[in-house]
Scaffold this motif. Sequence first.
Motif, mmCIF file in Angstrom:
data_model
loop_
_atom_site.group_PDB
_atom_site.id
_atom_site.type_symbol
_atom_site.label_atom_id
_atom_site.label_comp_id
_atom_site.label_asym_id
_atom_site.label_seq_id
_atom_site.Cartn_x
_atom_site.Cartn_y
_atom_site.Cartn_z
ATOM 1 N N LEU A 91 0.829 -1.205 0.000
ATOM 2 C CA LEU A 91 0.000 0.000 0.000
ATOM 3 C C LEU A 91 0.863 1.255 0.000
ATOM 4 O O LEU A 91 0.577 2.214 -0.720
ATOM 5 N N SER A 92 1.945 1.257 0.781
ATOM 6 C CA SER A 92 2.820 2.431 0.832
ATOM 7 C C SER A 92 3.490 2.676 -0.521
ATOM 8 O O SER A 92 3.622 3.821 -0.960
ATOM 9 N N SER A 93 3.890 1.600 -1.211
ATOM 10 C CA SER A 93 4.499 1.753 -2.540
ATOM 11 C C SER A 93 3.488 2.273 -3.551
ATOM 12 O O SER A 93 3.825 3.079 -4.429
ATOM 13 N N ALA A 94 2.231 1.828 -3.436
ATOM 14 C CA ALA A 94 1.183 2.323 -4.324
ATOM 15 C C ALA A 94 0.932 3.810 -4.090
ATOM 16 O O ALA A 94 0.720 4.575 -5.043
ATOM 17 N N PHE A 95 0.983 4.232 -2.826
ATOM 18 C CA PHE A 95 0.814 5.652 -2.524
ATOM 19 C C PHE A 95 1.983 6.478 -3.054
ATOM 20 O O PHE A 95 1.800 7.611 -3.510
ATOM 21 N N ARG A 96 3.193 5.923 -2.992
ATOM 22 C CA ARG A 96 4.383 6.671 -3.427
ATOM 23 C C ARG A 96 4.356 6.970 -4.925
ATOM 24 O O ARG A 96 5.066 7.864 -5.380
ATOM 25 N N LYS A 97 3.549 6.252 -5.685
ATOM 26 C CA LYS A 97 3.428 6.528 -7.124
ATOM 27 C C LYS A 97 2.635 7.804 -7.394
ATOM 28 O O LYS A 97 2.578 8.256 -8.534
ATOM 29 N N HIS A 98 2.048 8.363 -6.356
ATOM 30 C CA HIS A 98 1.234 9.583 -6.510
ATOM 31 C C HIS A 98 1.704 10.635 -5.504
ATOM 32 O O HIS A 98 0.966 11.011 -4.580
ATOM 33 N N PRO A 99 2.942 11.138 -5.672
ATOM 34 C CA PRO A 99 3.506 12.087 -4.694
ATOM 35 C C PRO A 99 2.776 13.424 -4.646
ATOM 36 O O PRO A 99 2.920 14.168 -3.678
#
Length: 402
Positions: A115-123
Amino acid sequence: MAAKSIKELVFEWEGKDKNGKVVRGELRSGGEAMVSASLRRQGIMVTRVKKRRTSGGRAIKQKDIAIFTRQLSTMMRAGVPLLQSFDIVARGSTNPKMTKLLTDIREDVETGTSLSSAFRKHPLYFDALYCNLVEAGEAGGILEALLDRLATYQEKTMAIKNKIKSALMYPVAVLVVAFIVLTVIMIFVIPAFEDVFKSFGADLPAPTLLVIAMSKFFVNYWWAIFGFLFGGGYFFMQSWKRSVKMQKIMDRLMLRIPVFGELVNKSSVARWTRTLSTMFAAGVPLVEALDSVGGASGNAVFADATEQIQRDVTTGSGLSTSMQATGVFPTMVLQMCAIGEESGALDQMLGKAAEFYEDEVDEAVKGLSSLMEPFIIVILGVLIGGIVVSMYLPIFKLGQVV
């Protein structure tokens, strides 16, 4: 080589069940044909299938992200699976852009991305602090609790920003209206008075001559005045937004402005302590937590101080000692940090400091609003009243002669 997975979209459908009753719903699938096939297997005769619109809509704001975080936290605490939680929040959103964002994140998570990696794709929507806290929650198995803490943090941060904006809204609106009224008087009203005064055949008082000269300047160069104000304002805001040097200069200046500077300082301290408290309570190491704290304060002075604190802490200095060396933080915050370090309850003491300064911001906003009202009235009275008196002086002088 594994086949590339089909990207799923959300489709809205309408049809009739076995009893002939009209039914509607939504279904996530790879295409309209797959939706129709799936519904036929359920005994539904499909009459319409349409892909949900994901373009258009208003821009995604911080408030949207805060609401999403609170909803996701609530549903996960209730035992709703993560992917299903995303589906529910996406369907409930009235903003197509937010729906698309959540759909993209859900698809990444569904394919095995954390989930954290998925969020990091949308800074643009999820900053380093947000992603670090989610990552800490995933690693510690306490994602629900961390999302709840993150939602609370966002709500409190937004509340401070909104209070400051509300304190500025009234004086800015009044000054804009006053400028428009002043412009109308200068361009349309005073020239009419000037035509009347010409028929007097007498010398005009100095204040009247000054106002008439200002009016002529407005009439002849109104385009230059408006161009300078709006153009200069635009370039100033762009420079403030894009230039790091300009941001530091303005942030330092804002802290030194009488009355308002105190409000900005208290707001920055509240956000700084709230951010560090949230990060530290989540189990993020202090040095790593300081990476996100400086930017979250919203002021370059505190960001520079945080970098210095991080360097000192890395070399073995205590947090309160490092904070004191910057000369930025109030004595009360330093004392509470020192007590927190000694007692092992640093996150709690920082949280109490944040609550104290959030209350201080509330009181400062109320005081600023009360102070600005008479101040603005005096300014408007001097400007408008001065113009009116100047234009009526020749009439009074004429009356005395008669």
